[in-house]
Scaffold this active site. Structure first.
Site, PDB file in Angstrom:
ATOM      1  N   CYS A  21     -18.341   9.384  45.337  1.00  0.00           N
ATOM      2  CA  CYS A  21     -18.314  10.829  45.127  1.00  0.00           C
ATOM      3  C   CYS A  21     -17.373  11.406  46.171  1.00  0.00           C
ATOM      4  O   CYS A  21     -17.397  10.988  47.334  1.00  0.00           O
ATOM      5  CB  CYS A  21     -19.716  11.422  45.284  1.00  0.00           C
ATOM      6  SG  CYS A  21     -19.755  13.236  45.170  1.00  0.00           S
ATOM      7  N   THR A  22     -16.574  12.372  45.774  1.00  0.00           N
ATOM      8  CA  THR A  22     -15.597  12.931  46.710  1.00  0.00           C
ATOM      9  C   THR A  22     -16.258  13.709  47.847  1.00  0.00           C
ATOM     10  O   THR A  22     -15.612  13.996  48.847  1.00  0.00           O
ATOM     11  CB  THR A  22     -14.578  13.838  45.988  1.00  0.00           C
ATOM     12  OG1 THR A  22     -15.288  14.809  45.221  1.00  0.00           O
ATOM     13  CG2 THR A  22     -13.671  13.021  45.087  1.00  0.00           C
ATOM     14  N   HIS A  23     -17.536  14.035  47.724  1.00  0.00           N
ATOM     15  CA  HIS A  23     -18.256  14.682  48.819  1.00  0.00           C
ATOM     16  C   HIS A  23     -18.690  13.684  49.904  1.00  0.00           C
ATOM     17  O   HIS A  23     -18.955  14.069  51.036  1.00  0.00           O
ATOM     18  CB  HIS A  23     -19.510  15.385  48.290  1.00  0.00           C
ATOM     19  CG  HIS A  23     -19.238  16.628  47.510  1.00  0.00           C
ATOM     20  ND1 HIS A  23     -18.842  16.606  46.199  1.00  0.00           N
ATOM     21  CD2 HIS A  23     -19.320  17.926  47.856  1.00  0.00           C
ATOM     22  CE1 HIS A  23     -18.695  17.837  45.768  1.00  0.00           C
ATOM     23  NE2 HIS A  23     -18.983  18.669  46.758  1.00  0.00           N
TER      24      HIS A  23
ATOM     25  N   TYR B 166     -22.046  18.285  39.869  1.00  0.00           N
ATOM     26  CA  TYR B 166     -21.864  17.636  38.570  1.00  0.00           C
ATOM     27  C   TYR B 166     -22.839  16.479  38.353  1.00  0.00           C
ATOM     28  O   TYR B 166     -23.136  16.124  37.228  1.00  0.00           O
ATOM     29  CB  TYR B 166     -20.447  17.061  38.481  1.00  0.00           C
ATOM     30  CG  TYR B 166     -19.383  17.992  37.950  1.00  0.00           C
ATOM     31  CD1 TYR B 166     -19.455  19.363  38.082  1.00  0.00           C
ATOM     32  CD2 TYR B 166     -18.269  17.461  37.324  1.00  0.00           C
ATOM     33  CE1 TYR B 166     -18.458  20.186  37.606  1.00  0.00           C
ATOM     34  CE2 TYR B 166     -17.263  18.278  36.840  1.00  0.00           C
ATOM     35  CZ  TYR B 166     -17.359  19.644  36.977  1.00  0.00           C
ATOM     36  OH  TYR B 166     -16.374  20.443  36.490  1.00  0.00           O
ATOM     37  N   GLY B 167     -23.267  15.869  39.410  1.00  0.00           N
ATOM     38  CA  GLY B 167     -23.947  14.584  39.354  1.00  0.00           C
ATOM     39  C   GLY B 167     -25.199  14.481  38.523  1.00  0.00           C
ATOM     40  O   GLY B 167     -25.517  13.416  38.009  1.00  0.00           O
TER      41      GLY B 167
ATOM     42  N   CYS C  97     -12.871  13.424  40.471  1.00  0.00           N
ATOM     43  CA  CYS C  97     -14.335  13.464  40.470  1.00  0.00           C
ATOM     44  C   CYS C  97     -14.855  12.153  39.894  1.00  0.00           C
ATOM     45  O   CYS C  97     -14.517  11.789  38.766  1.00  0.00           O
ATOM     46  CB  CYS C  97     -14.823  14.645  39.632  1.00  0.00           C
ATOM     47  SG  CYS C  97     -16.596  14.666  39.369  1.00  0.00           S
ATOM     48  N   ASN C  98     -15.665  11.443  40.662  1.00  0.00           N
ATOM     49  CA  ASN C  98     -16.221  10.183  40.173  1.00  0.00           C
ATOM     50  C   ASN C  98     -17.105  10.381  38.953  1.00  0.00           C
ATOM     51  O   ASN C  98     -17.097   9.561  38.040  1.00  0.00           O
ATOM     52  CB  ASN C  98     -17.025   9.498  41.280  1.00  0.00           C
ATOM     53  CG  ASN C  98     -16.154   8.774  42.261  1.00  0.00           C
ATOM     54  OD1 ASN C  98     -15.870   7.600  42.085  1.00  0.00           O
ATOM     55  ND2 ASN C  98     -15.711   9.464  43.294  1.00  0.00           N
TER      56      ASN C  98
END
Length: 181
Positions: free
Chosen positions: A165-167, A23-24, A54-55
């Site tokens: 970020c959730t990653h 998404y970033g 999601c940030n």
């Protein structure tokens, strides 16, 4: 796991949009459209509360979603900023995030509302989500990317780092090895 621990009697419906990852790098308008479609689906399925984990979408779409739908939304930007503000001793908070999250300046706005004297220093990290998605979180490529991304934050003397970020928690051991505690 924390949602299940906090809400053990609730039914949980998880929607992971793997079709559109990452998404970033997407523009805010597209992120809003994607978050809107996902939220509409969840509301149709009877959601009583939606956690936008999601940030990138929390940074750009949360206000829109809260105004559009009759269910409460919880984002991840404000809780992350609040946690960082509670821990900073020198008022210099680092943020690593996607390009969309950094462009939104959402973390800076929240910090400015809560503690205007604290400076949020952002760093976009476009290589990290693809590395995480490929399972390459403890590789020479990941280390090289993190060394480059973290160098300006280290030079600024940050004492807290928001993983925006959730990653990014998958990189926590590497981040600690580069930045220290």
């Amino acid at each position: 796991s924390e949602v299940f621990a906090q809400l053990p009697r609730e039914s949980i419906l998880y929607f992971g949009d793997t079709a559109h990852v990452p998404y970033g790098g997407r523009p805010a308008e597209e992120l809003i459209r994607l978050a809107d479609a996902i939220s509409a689906f969840l509301v149709r399925r009877g959601a009583k509360l939606i956690i936008d984990a999601c940030n990138s979408t929390s940074s750009v779409a949360l206000d829109y979603l809260q105004a559009r739908y009759p269910v409460p939304f919880v984002g991840v930007v404000e809780p992350g900023v609040r946690a960082a503000l509670a821990r900073t001793r020198n008022g210099r908070v680092g943020l690593i995030a996607t390009e969309a999250t950094v462009r939104s300046e959402a973390h800076r706005r929240v910090a400015a509302e809560l503690r205007p004297e604290v400076r949020v220093i952002p760093q976009a990290c476009p290589l990290l989500v693809p590395l995480a998605e490929a399972g390459a979180v403890d590789t020479p490529e990941a280390r090289a990317a993190l060394v480059e991304y973290l160098a300006p934050l280290k030079a600024e003397g940050i004492d807290v780092l928001i993983l925006g970020c959730t990653h990014y928690p998958f990189f926590a051991p590497l981040i600690r090895s580069i930045l220290g505690p």
